[in-house]
Motif scaffolding. Structure first.
Motif, PDB file in Angstrom:
ATOM      1  N   ARG A  40       0.834  -1.201   0.000  1.00 19.21           N
ATOM      2  CA  ARG A  40       0.000   0.000   0.000  1.00 19.21           C
ATOM      3  C   ARG A  40       0.871   1.254   0.000  1.00 19.21           C
ATOM      4  NH1 ARG A  40      -4.379   2.821  -1.487  1.00 19.21           N
ATOM      5  NH2 ARG A  40      -5.084   4.303   0.101  1.00 19.21           N
ATOM      6  N   LEU A  41       1.910   1.252   0.819  1.00 16.65           N
ATOM      7  CA  LEU A  41       2.821   2.391   0.878  1.00 16.65           C
ATOM      8  C   LEU A  41       3.530   2.601  -0.458  1.00 16.65           C
ATOM      9  CD1 LEU A  41       4.318   4.670   2.229  1.00 16.65           C
ATOM     10  CD2 LEU A  41       5.807   2.992   3.333  1.00 16.65           C
ATOM     11  N   LYS A  42       3.945   1.509  -1.076  1.00 21.90           N
ATOM     12  CA  LYS A  42       4.597   1.615  -2.386  1.00 21.90           C
ATOM     13  C   LYS A  42       3.671   2.258  -3.412  1.00 21.90           C
ATOM     14  CE  LYS A  42       7.673  -2.424  -1.990  1.00 21.90           C
ATOM     15  NZ  LYS A  42       8.000  -3.757  -2.560  1.00 21.90           N
ATOM     16  N   LEU A  43       2.408   1.819  -3.415  1.00 21.80           N
ATOM     17  CA  LEU A  43       1.448   2.362  -4.368  1.00 21.80           C
ATOM     18  C   LEU A  43       1.242   3.857  -4.139  1.00 21.80           C
ATOM     19  CD1 LEU A  43      -0.733   2.188  -6.565  1.00 21.80           C
ATOM     20  CD2 LEU A  43      -2.352   1.500  -4.781  1.00 21.80           C
ATOM     21  N   LEU A  44       1.067   4.256  -2.887  1.00 23.06           N
ATOM     22  CA  LEU A  44       0.836   5.665  -2.591  1.00 23.06           C
ATOM     23  C   LEU A  44       2.049   6.514  -2.963  1.00 23.06           C
ATOM     24  CD1 LEU A  44      -0.995   5.329   0.854  1.00 23.06           C
ATOM     25  CD2 LEU A  44      -1.999   6.079  -1.318  1.00 23.06           C
ATOM     26  N   ALA A  45       3.239   5.984  -2.710  1.00 22.62           N
ATOM     27  CA  ALA A  45       4.460   6.714  -3.082  1.00 22.62           C
ATOM     28  C   ALA A  45       4.532   6.892  -4.594  1.00 22.62           C
ATOM     29  CB  ALA A  45       5.691   5.965  -2.580  1.00 22.62           C
ATOM     30  N   GLU A  46       4.202   5.837  -5.340  1.00 24.64           N
ATOM     31  CA  GLU A  46       4.222   5.943  -6.801  1.00 24.64           C
ATOM     32  C   GLU A  46       3.154   6.918  -7.291  1.00 24.64           C
ATOM     33  OE1 GLU A  46       5.078   2.551  -9.453  1.00 24.64           O
ATOM     34  OE2 GLU A  46       4.758   1.320  -7.666  1.00 24.64           O
ATOM     35  N   MET A  47       2.008   6.929  -6.642  1.00 27.69           N
ATOM     36  CA  MET A  47       0.943   7.846  -7.051  1.00 27.69           C
ATOM     37  C   MET A  47       1.363   9.309  -6.878  1.00 27.69           C
ATOM     38  SD  MET A  47      -2.538   5.922  -5.726  1.00 27.69           S
ATOM     39  CE  MET A  47      -3.644   7.194  -6.341  1.00 27.69           C
ATOM     40  N   VAL A  48       2.106   9.579  -5.814  1.00 32.87           N
ATOM     41  CA  VAL A  48       2.627  10.934  -5.626  1.00 32.87           C
ATOM     42  C   VAL A  48       3.524  11.315  -6.796  1.00 32.87           C
ATOM     43  CG1 VAL A  48       4.107  12.404  -4.215  1.00 32.87           C
ATOM     44  CG2 VAL A  48       2.491  10.859  -3.113  1.00 32.87           C
ATOM     45  N   VAL A  49       4.426  10.416  -7.144  1.00 34.34           N
ATOM     46  CA  VAL A  49       5.354  10.680  -8.253  1.00 34.34           C
ATOM     47  C   VAL A  49       4.582  10.870  -9.551  1.00 34.34           C
ATOM     48  CG1 VAL A  49       7.245   9.731  -9.632  1.00 34.34           C
ATOM     49  CG2 VAL A  49       7.271   9.482  -7.137  1.00 34.34           C
ATOM     50  N   ARG A  50       3.618   9.990  -9.815  1.00 39.70           N
ATOM     51  CA  ARG A  50       2.864  10.078 -11.072  1.00 39.70           C
ATOM     52  C   ARG A  50       2.037  11.363 -11.158  1.00 39.70           C
ATOM     53  NH1 ARG A  50       3.113   4.325 -11.099  1.00 39.70           N
ATOM     54  NH2 ARG A  50       1.386   4.026  -9.642  1.00 39.70           N
ATOM     55  N   ALA A  51       1.627  11.912 -10.012  1.00 41.50           N
ATOM     56  CA  ALA A  51       0.872  13.163 -10.042  1.00 41.50           C
ATOM     57  C   ALA A  51       1.683  14.294 -10.669  1.00 41.50           C
ATOM     58  CB  ALA A  51       0.431  13.547  -8.635  1.00 41.50           C
ATOM     59  N   TYR A  52       2.991  14.219 -10.545  1.00 45.28           N
ATOM     60  CA  TYR A  52       3.867  15.230 -11.138  1.00 45.28           C
ATOM     61  C   TYR A  52       4.068  15.012 -12.635  1.00 45.28           C
ATOM     62  CZ  TYR A  52       5.571  17.327  -6.747  1.00 45.28           C
ATOM     63  OH  TYR A  52       5.679  18.016  -5.564  1.00 45.28           O
ATOM     64  N   ASP A  53       3.663  13.850 -13.139  1.00 46.44           N
ATOM     65  CA  ASP A  53       3.868  13.528 -14.552  1.00 46.44           C
ATOM     66  C   ASP A  53       5.336  13.671 -14.941  1.00 46.44           C
ATOM     67  OD1 ASP A  53       3.354  12.853 -17.172  1.00 46.44           O
ATOM     68  OD2 ASP A  53       2.463  14.771 -17.718  1.00 46.44           O
TER      69      ASP A  53
END
Length: 429
Positions: free
Chosen positions: A403-416
């Motif tokens: 879950r933590l990995k997914l949320l961390a990746e989602m933060v990064v992806r928000a920046y495109d």
């Protein structure tokens, strides 16, 4: 157990351009360290153009990135024309903006639907969404294809455009092609509005709420757009593009081949949300209406608002391209190019690529590039991005590691992020 340090590692962040990872080190009393490990190898796209004829260098720069090659071509072209003391006619500048908008439409559509949306719908890949979310995939490809077609028509190809050249364009399509382009843009306008409504429903995680300094190009002609000669910050400061090195400092970090950047000694953000925060008063049409209705979701304090800001820009830039084409048709016929004299000089161009401020600084001597410095949006964003991953980790370090990995990746992806673009080395040692 005391002093137990547990690393949680994402070796490769999925659904971003380039190679990067996340490392979160957790101790017995919380998060100890967070790193965005940019493992993309050093790229020498500045150094390899030094000594080359200006026209040859301008053919190389768009090959830095296939996602935003038009952004690289047009920003390099403006820097080169500033260096040699040439200013294109207004109608040429307008048609170059249409070409740039093609890049913006394609990039935003791909990012939102194929890179971001799968996370919210519980899929690891957009390919797995096809059966249940055919309409969303169809919308993504329809928007993408229109953006690609615009770049193909005005740039001579969908990527690594060659038709934009010193003085204007190599050639321009006929009037009927521009009329068709206008109709295609009108067709996708309802899809862009649907996209905005869809992304307005998605969660913006409060775990990463906090003060963010936003930098964006101050648009010319008081119209929300791509080109400008000043950089504007959300703290009220603005400065000429030529002074970018006095205000923005790049520095090396041990865990990344890409440098980090600070403005006034602190991380900052660039991108669609930064443009909206700094320049929203210049919006018009349907995009302005949507901004006024959803301004509480287009927050300056949350990086996830970048997704909704991109959706807003899909609406805006589609309308903007229609208006620019109308203006061009009213002035038809338009001469494709003016002759230029290549003289010695130095020029800086700052434009708004899909992911944020793109800087090109070029020095021309004896018809050749003698100096080049290119800073991309992701290089500007990395320090702030890393801070937001840390904020997310500090709230969820006790969660299931996946879950933590997914949320961390989602933060990064928000920046495109465009990681490949961010790694640059000016000098060959």
């Amino acid at each position: 157990m005391k002093n137990l340090y547990l690393p949680i590692t994402v070796d490769h962040i999925a659904r971003v351009e380039g190679k990067g990872g996340v490392e979160i080190v957790i101790g017995d009393d919380g998060v100890k360290e967070v790193k965005l490990n940019i493992i993309e190898g050093p790229r020498f796209f500045e150094a390899i153009t030094v000594g080359k004829k200006l026209e040859e260098a301008l053919a190389i720069y768009p090959r830095i990135c296939s996602f935003c090659s038009a952004a690289h071509k047009l920003t390099a072209l403006e820097a080169a024309e500033k260096a040699i003391g040439f200013t294109p006619r207004e109608e040429i500048q307008a048609l170059r903006e249409v070409l740039y908008i093609g890049d913006m439409i394609e990039s935003h559509a791909l990012h939102l639907y194929l890179l971001v949306l799968p996370d919210y719908l519980g899929y690891s890949s957009p390919l797995k969404m096809v059966d249940e979310y055919k309409n969303e995939i169809k919308t993504a490809l329809t928007l993408k294809n229109v953006g690609t077609w615009i770049m193909d028509v005005l740039g001579s190809r969908a990527i690594h455009q060659e038709n934009a050249i010193l003085g204007g364009f190599g050639k321009l399509p006929g009037k009927e092609t521009f009329e068709k382009m206008k109709e295609e843009l009108k067709k996708i306008l309802p899809l862009t509005e649907q996209t905005f409504e869809l992304f307005a429903k998605l969660e913006q995680y409060k775990e990463v709420e906090g003060e963010i300094t936003h930098l964006a190009v101050k648009p010319r002609n008081d119209v929300y757009g791509i080109y400008g000669d000043y950089i504007k910050a959300s703290d009220g400061n603005e400065f000429p593009s030529e002074e970018y090195k006095e205000h923005i400092k790049e520095f090396v970090v041990e865990h990344s081949f890409a440098k980090h950047s600070h403005y006034r000694g602190k991380p900052f953000m660039v991108g669609a949300i930064s443009r909206v925060v700094n320049n929203h008063k210049l919006l018009y049409g349907k995009a302005k209406e949507l901004y006024e209705s959803y301004r509480d979701l287009l927050r300056a304090t949350n990086p996830f608002a970048n997704n909704l800001a991109q959706a807003l820009e899909l609406v805006y830039f589609t309308e903007r391209a229609i208006d620019l084409i109308d203006d061009a048709l009213a002035k038809w016929p338009i001469k494709a190019r003016d002759e230029v004299e290549i003289r010695d000089g130095f020029g800086v161009s700052t434009t708004e690529a899909p992911r944020g401020i793109l800087v090109y600084a070029l020095k021309v001597e004896n018809g050749r590039v003698s100096y080049a410095d290119i800073i991309t949006p992701t290089a500007f964003n990395l320090a702030m991005m890393e801070e937001h991953v840390r904020m997310m980790a500090e709230k969820h370090y006790n969660d299931n590691p996946e879950r933590l990995k997914l949320l961390a990746e989602m933060v990064v992806r928000a920046y495109d992020p465009c990681i490949s673009c961010s790694v640059h080395v000016v000098k060959l040692l």
